[in-house]
Design a protein around this motif. Structure first.
Motif, PDB file in Angstrom:
ATOM      1  N   GLN A  48      40.316  40.353  30.793  1.00  0.00           N
ATOM      2  CA  GLN A  48      39.942  41.651  31.223  1.00  0.00           C
ATOM      3  C   GLN A  48      38.294  41.583  31.813  1.00  0.00           C
ATOM      4  O   GLN A  48      37.804  42.153  32.582  1.00  0.00           O
ATOM      5  CB  GLN A  48      39.950  42.753  30.320  1.00  0.00           C
ATOM      6  CG  GLN A  48      39.123  42.863  29.302  1.00  0.00           C
ATOM      7  CD  GLN A  48      39.703  41.949  27.956  1.00  0.00           C
ATOM      8  OE1 GLN A  48      40.596  41.184  28.102  1.00  0.00           O
ATOM      9  NE2 GLN A  48      39.085  42.419  26.839  1.00  0.00           N
ATOM     10  N   ASN A  89      53.251  35.619  25.221  1.00  0.00           N
ATOM     11  CA  ASN A  89      53.100  36.976  25.714  1.00  0.00           C
ATOM     12  C   ASN A  89      52.293  36.801  27.037  1.00  0.00           C
ATOM     13  O   ASN A  89      51.023  37.438  26.940  1.00  0.00           O
ATOM     14  CB  ASN A  89      52.652  38.015  24.601  1.00  0.00           C
ATOM     15  CG  ASN A  89      52.555  39.293  25.252  1.00  0.00           C
ATOM     16  OD1 ASN A  89      53.216  39.692  26.307  1.00  0.00           O
ATOM     17  ND2 ASN A  89      52.041  40.200  24.626  1.00  0.00           N
ATOM     18  N   LYS A  92      51.115  40.234  29.534  1.00  0.00           N
ATOM     19  CA  LYS A  92      49.946  40.908  29.337  1.00  0.00           C
ATOM     20  C   LYS A  92      48.567  40.600  29.813  1.00  0.00           C
ATOM     21  O   LYS A  92      47.848  41.179  30.526  1.00  0.00           O
ATOM     22  CB  LYS A  92      49.645  41.393  27.858  1.00  0.00           C
ATOM     23  CG  LYS A  92      48.511  42.330  27.426  1.00  0.00           C
ATOM     24  CD  LYS A  92      48.315  42.316  26.000  1.00  0.00           C
ATOM     25  CE  LYS A  92      47.031  43.234  25.720  1.00  0.00           C
ATOM     26  NZ  LYS A  92      46.710  43.365  24.188  1.00  0.00           N
ATOM     27  N   THR A  93      48.503  39.196  29.782  1.00  0.00           N
ATOM     28  CA  THR A  93      47.355  38.387  30.194  1.00  0.00           C
ATOM     29  C   THR A  93      47.242  38.641  31.802  1.00  0.00           C
ATOM     30  O   THR A  93      46.274  38.713  32.442  1.00  0.00           O
ATOM     31  CB  THR A  93      47.544  37.095  29.807  1.00  0.00           C
ATOM     32  OG1 THR A  93      47.475  36.818  28.344  1.00  0.00           O
ATOM     33  CG2 THR A  93      46.663  36.033  30.365  1.00  0.00           C
ATOM     34  N   ARG A  95      48.596  40.771  33.700  1.00  0.00           N
ATOM     35  CA  ARG A  95      48.129  42.072  34.207  1.00  0.00           C
ATOM     36  C   ARG A  95      46.526  42.324  34.065  1.00  0.00           C
ATOM     37  O   ARG A  95      46.028  43.194  34.734  1.00  0.00           O
ATOM     38  CB  ARG A  95      48.811  43.451  33.269  1.00  0.00           C
ATOM     39  CG  ARG A  95      50.243  43.512  33.661  1.00  0.00           C
ATOM     40  CD  ARG A  95      50.854  44.619  32.913  1.00  0.00           C
ATOM     41  NE  ARG A  95      50.703  44.890  31.435  1.00  0.00           N
ATOM     42  CZ  ARG A  95      51.443  44.259  30.851  1.00  0.00           C
ATOM     43  NH1 ARG A  95      52.595  43.714  31.128  1.00  0.00           N
ATOM     44  NH2 ARG A  95      51.390  44.358  29.397  1.00  0.00           N
ATOM     45  N   GLN A  96      46.075  41.602  33.280  1.00  0.00           N
ATOM     46  CA  GLN A  96      44.478  41.789  32.805  1.00  0.00           C
ATOM     47  C   GLN A  96      43.621  40.847  33.881  1.00  0.00           C
ATOM     48  O   GLN A  96      42.444  40.887  33.969  1.00  0.00           O
ATOM     49  CB  GLN A  96      44.108  41.391  31.579  1.00  0.00           C
ATOM     50  CG  GLN A  96      44.810  42.440  30.575  1.00  0.00           C
ATOM     51  CD  GLN A  96      44.195  42.125  29.356  1.00  0.00           C
ATOM     52  OE1 GLN A  96      44.179  41.081  28.671  1.00  0.00           O
ATOM     53  NE2 GLN A  96      44.165  43.297  28.334  1.00  0.00           N
TER      54      GLN A  96
END
Length: 202
Positions: A48, A89, A92-93, A95-96
């Motif tokens: 992020q 996973n 999630k990474t 998406r950031q």
């Protein structure tokens, strides 16, 4: 032979220096008070934060910057098992990662739709590490950054050769899509056209 991987903290240090920032200035510019921990490797950079860092340091090649982060973050150390990205996973990474769109400038007519920086970085990863329809990163020791000329940027020197893998992958995809027993050029173009209409395939 394994491709060299470099510590992302060292790449950050060189980019910071290239931007003319002190460690304190980098902390202010990235709005991360413990910035020095990123460079030292004491704290991993979160996905992020990549967009803010790239903006603060004036990084021109954001996809290569994200790729440098990806390979350091997910490539295991020696004596660890290989990492299959399908088994971590990764959603999630993903998406950031920076979602801004690549500015293709004069090359904007080369594609139907400019890709987000994150997708281009992932293309680099796929081009280099895809094996049997999976992206598998082998265990690799981190190497010191290679020496570079004064006018060379750290990202191109460290990872610029991945673009050769991208070109080879794109050529294989287009050849597969255009393969035909009929040597008529129009038939080959007709076979390639559906692939070109789906930019997500790249």
């Amino acid at each position: 032979m394994a491709h060299p991987i470099y510590r992302f903290g060292e790449i950050l240090r060189e980019l910071r220096k290239g931007a003319g920032l002190t460690v304190l200035g980098a902390a202010e510019a990235t709005e991360y008070g413990n910035y020095e921990r990123w460079e030292s490797g004491a704290t991993r950079v979160g996905a992020q934060h990549l967009g803010a860092i790239a903006a603060a340091f004036g990084v021109d090649d954001v996809p290569m910057f994200v790729y440098a982060w990806l390979v350091d973050r997910f490539s295991p150390a020696p004596k660890q098992g290989a990492v299959d990205l399908a088994r971590v996973n990764f959603a999630k990474t993903h998406r950031q990662l920076p979602r801004t769109t690549v500015d293709l400038g004069q090359r904007k007519d080369w594609v139907l739709e400019p890709p987000p920086h994150a997708n281009l970085a992932l293309l680099y990863l796929v081009a280099r590490y895809r094996r049997n329809q999976r992206v598998v990163l082998p265990p690799v020791p981190r190497k010191p950054l290679p020496a570079r000329a004064a006018d060379e940027d750290v990202l191109s020197t460290a990872y610029g050769d991945v673009l050769d893998d991208v070109v080879r992958l794109a050529a294989r995809i287009l050849l597969r899509a255009g393969r035909s027993d009929d040597l008529d050029a129009r038939a080959a173009v007709a076979n390639i056209a559906p692939m070109l209409s789906k930019p997500e395939a790249f």
